[in-house]
Design a protein around this motif. Sequence first.
Motif, PDB file in Angstrom:
ATOM      1  N   VAL A 110     -25.802 -36.714 -34.713  1.00 33.04           N
ATOM      2  CA  VAL A 110     -25.153 -35.931 -35.458  1.00 33.04           C
ATOM      3  C   VAL A 110     -25.821 -35.533 -36.620  1.00 33.04           C
ATOM      4  O   VAL A 110     -25.340 -34.486 -37.142  1.00 33.04           O
ATOM      5  CB  VAL A 110     -23.932 -36.858 -35.918  1.00 33.04           C
ATOM      6  CG1 VAL A 110     -22.814 -36.269 -36.996  1.00 33.04           C
ATOM      7  CG2 VAL A 110     -23.033 -37.419 -34.722  1.00 33.04           C
ATOM      8  N   ALA A 111     -26.732 -36.201 -37.440  1.00 34.45           N
ATOM      9  CA  ALA A 111     -27.310 -35.768 -38.440  1.00 34.45           C
ATOM     10  C   ALA A 111     -28.270 -34.367 -38.308  1.00 34.45           C
ATOM     11  O   ALA A 111     -28.487 -33.737 -39.392  1.00 34.45           O
ATOM     12  CB  ALA A 111     -28.627 -36.854 -39.011  1.00 34.45           C
ATOM     13  N   GLN A 112     -28.337 -34.127 -37.191  1.00 28.32           N
ATOM     14  CA  GLN A 112     -29.237 -32.801 -36.945  1.00 28.32           C
ATOM     15  C   GLN A 112     -28.273 -31.697 -36.582  1.00 28.32           C
ATOM     16  O   GLN A 112     -28.826 -30.467 -36.240  1.00 28.32           O
ATOM     17  CB  GLN A 112     -30.275 -33.081 -35.691  1.00 28.32           C
ATOM     18  CG  GLN A 112     -31.113 -34.187 -36.262  1.00 28.32           C
ATOM     19  CD  GLN A 112     -32.033 -34.817 -34.735  1.00 28.32           C
ATOM     20  OE1 GLN A 112     -31.492 -34.681 -33.822  1.00 28.32           O
ATOM     21  NE2 GLN A 112     -33.108 -35.180 -35.082  1.00 28.32           N
ATOM     22  N   ARG A 113     -26.923 -31.799 -36.488  1.00 32.36           N
ATOM     23  CA  ARG A 113     -26.191 -30.626 -35.990  1.00 32.36           C
ATOM     24  C   ARG A 113     -25.489 -29.805 -37.186  1.00 32.36           C
ATOM     25  O   ARG A 113     -24.203 -30.083 -37.672  1.00 32.36           O
ATOM     26  CB  ARG A 113     -25.024 -31.331 -35.291  1.00 32.36           C
ATOM     27  CG  ARG A 113     -25.508 -31.907 -33.771  1.00 32.36           C
ATOM     28  CD  ARG A 113     -24.444 -32.574 -33.056  1.00 32.36           C
ATOM     29  NE  ARG A 113     -24.851 -33.558 -32.155  1.00 32.36           N
ATOM     30  CZ  ARG A 113     -24.244 -34.431 -31.332  1.00 32.36           C
ATOM     31  NH1 ARG A 113     -23.022 -34.592 -31.738  1.00 32.36           N
ATOM     32  NH2 ARG A 113     -24.592 -35.154 -30.331  1.00 32.36           N
ATOM     33  N   ALA A 114     -26.254 -29.176 -37.712  1.00 36.58           N
ATOM     34  CA  ALA A 114     -25.823 -28.283 -38.970  1.00 36.58           C
ATOM     35  C   ALA A 114     -26.363 -26.900 -38.438  1.00 36.58           C
ATOM     36  O   ALA A 114     -27.527 -26.595 -38.332  1.00 36.58           O
ATOM     37  CB  ALA A 114     -26.544 -28.666 -40.147  1.00 36.58           C
ATOM     38  N   TYR A 115     -25.572 -25.899 -38.342  1.00 34.86           N
ATOM     39  CA  TYR A 115     -25.963 -24.510 -37.978  1.00 34.86           C
ATOM     40  C   TYR A 115     -25.194 -23.573 -38.655  1.00 34.86           C
ATOM     41  O   TYR A 115     -24.228 -23.802 -39.372  1.00 34.86           O
ATOM     42  CB  TYR A 115     -25.517 -24.428 -36.264  1.00 34.86           C
ATOM     43  CG  TYR A 115     -25.972 -25.455 -35.470  1.00 34.86           C
ATOM     44  CD1 TYR A 115     -27.389 -25.666 -35.165  1.00 34.86           C
ATOM     45  CD2 TYR A 115     -25.145 -26.610 -35.090  1.00 34.86           C
ATOM     46  CE1 TYR A 115     -27.840 -26.678 -34.430  1.00 34.86           C
ATOM     47  CE2 TYR A 115     -25.559 -27.334 -34.156  1.00 34.86           C
ATOM     48  CZ  TYR A 115     -26.853 -27.673 -33.795  1.00 34.86           C
ATOM     49  OH  TYR A 115     -27.440 -28.768 -32.912  1.00 34.86           O
ATOM     50  N   PRO A 116     -25.796 -22.449 -38.852  1.00 34.44           N
ATOM     51  CA  PRO A 116     -27.202 -21.958 -38.273  1.00 34.44           C
ATOM     52  C   PRO A 116     -28.273 -22.608 -39.031  1.00 34.44           C
ATOM     53  O   PRO A 116     -27.995 -23.089 -40.340  1.00 34.44           O
ATOM     54  CB  PRO A 116     -27.117 -20.572 -38.302  1.00 34.44           C
ATOM     55  CG  PRO A 116     -26.251 -20.135 -39.434  1.00 34.44           C
ATOM     56  CD  PRO A 116     -25.143 -21.156 -39.414  1.00 34.44           C
ATOM     57  N   ARG A 117     -29.503 -23.027 -38.559  1.00 36.69           N
ATOM     58  CA  ARG A 117     -30.370 -23.856 -39.177  1.00 36.69           C
ATOM     59  C   ARG A 117     -31.968 -23.032 -38.757  1.00 36.69           C
ATOM     60  O   ARG A 117     -32.019 -22.623 -37.701  1.00 36.69           O
ATOM     61  CB  ARG A 117     -30.273 -25.157 -38.548  1.00 36.69           C
ATOM     62  CG  ARG A 117     -30.972 -26.146 -39.746  1.00 36.69           C
ATOM     63  CD  ARG A 117     -30.580 -27.582 -39.322  1.00 36.69           C
ATOM     64  NE  ARG A 117     -30.787 -28.398 -40.414  1.00 36.69           N
ATOM     65  CZ  ARG A 117     -30.633 -29.864 -40.235  1.00 36.69           C
ATOM     66  NH1 ARG A 117     -30.320 -30.369 -39.173  1.00 36.69           N
ATOM     67  NH2 ARG A 117     -30.910 -30.478 -41.474  1.00 36.69           N
TER      68      ARG A 117
END
Length: 395
Positions: free
Chosen positions: A74-81
Motif C-alpha cells: 500500500v505504501a507504494q501506491r501513490a499516483y501519478p509517480r
Amino acid sequence: MENGNNHFTNGVHDPSDTKGKVITCRAAVVYGPEEPFVLEDVQVQPPQKMEVRIKILFTSICHTDLSAWKGESVAQRAYPRILGHEASGIVESVGEGVTDVREGDKVVPIFNGECGECDCCKCPKTNICTNFGVNPMKTVMAGDGTSRFTNKEGKPIYHFLNTSTFSQFTVLDSACVVKIDSDDSHLKKMTLLSCGVSTGVGAAWNTANVQSGSKVAIFGLGSVGLAVAEGARARGASKIIGVDINPSKFSKGRTMGVTDFINPTELEKPLHEKIREMSKGGVDYSFEWVGNVDVLREAFLSTHEGWGFTVVLGIHPSPKMFPIHPMEFFAGRGITGSIFGGFKGKTQLPHFAKECMRGVVELDKFITHELPFDKINEAFQLLMDGQSLRCLLHL
C-alpha cells in the motif's frame, strides 16, 4: 526539452541558463499498478532550501522499482509517480544552505540519506538517518511537504524513495546527494552505487565484515546476491555457496566468485543440512535477499553454531513472522538486517566509489544491458523475465 539539454557538455554547465527557473523535461510517469510507463513532459521546480536539482545522465532499474511498479505494498501506491532510485548525473543548481555540492559536480543520488545532524548520523554504529532514511511512504519533499514535479495541467506528480530518477531532471534533499570524483568514463558505472551494488558489497564488508578464508552462503542470486558474492570474493572468502532455483544463474555467479551452487528443488534433505555438510559444520556468514521467511530460516540454520551470522537483505512484504524459537539463539548464531550495505552515504560512499574505479569491485559485470530512456518499458520486461541484472538507461 526546455532549458538544459544543450548546456551540459563533458560536465561543463552554465547555471545561468536554468538556475532559478522551471525546467520542462521528459520523465517516465506511472499512473497505476503495472500500467506502462508514460514518457511525457513534466515541469521540475527549482530547488528550495537544502535541496539540489540534478540532471540525470544514466539511471538503472532495481527490483525495488519493480515492486513499486507492481504496487506490491500500500505504501507504494501513490499516483501519478516518478519512480527510480539508481542514477548518476550532474548538479544543475542548489538551493539555499547547500554547501557540500555545487553546480557542475558529478553526483549519485541515495535513497537512504545522511543529514549528519541526527543522533543516528552521529553514531558510528549505524547508517540509519532519522531525518532522511529510506521511507516508501514519503511522496513529497521534506522542506515544505510539496512535490517539485507537476504535469502540464499543473497537478503534482509524486516523488519516490527520496530520489525519482526516471526523469531527465530531479530534485532531491541535499542529504540524499553524494559527490563522486569520477571521470566521464566511469560516471555511468557509478549509477550502480545508488543501491544494488552498494547494498550487496556493503553487506559483506560492513554488516558482516567477511574475513579472508571465510565460508559464505548467499540465498538468491539476483543483482544484490551477486554483489554480496563480489564483495565476499574481494575479501578472500574461501567458499561462496550460491542458492537459487534458477541454475542458469550459476554461470554469472561464477564470474562474481561463487564457488558452489545449490538448487533447493533438487535436494532430498533440508537445505541447511546440505550447506552444513558442504561447509563442514556450517558457513560463517549467510545472506538472504529472497524476501521469504522460510528461506530466511534456512539461511539462519545454515550457519555454524557458536559464531554463524546471518544478514537479512530481502524485503519481506508478507505479515508472516520469522519462524524461530528463542532457544535457537543459544547455539550462538546471530542475525541482523542491513540497509544500503551499512554505508553512510555522504561520508563513506565516495571512498567506495574510488575502490570500484580501481577495480576492487568490478562494476562492469553487473551491467547486462543498455538502452535509451524511451525504452524503459522494455527494460522492465527484461528484469521481469530474469534476463538482466542491471539495464542502464541513457537519458
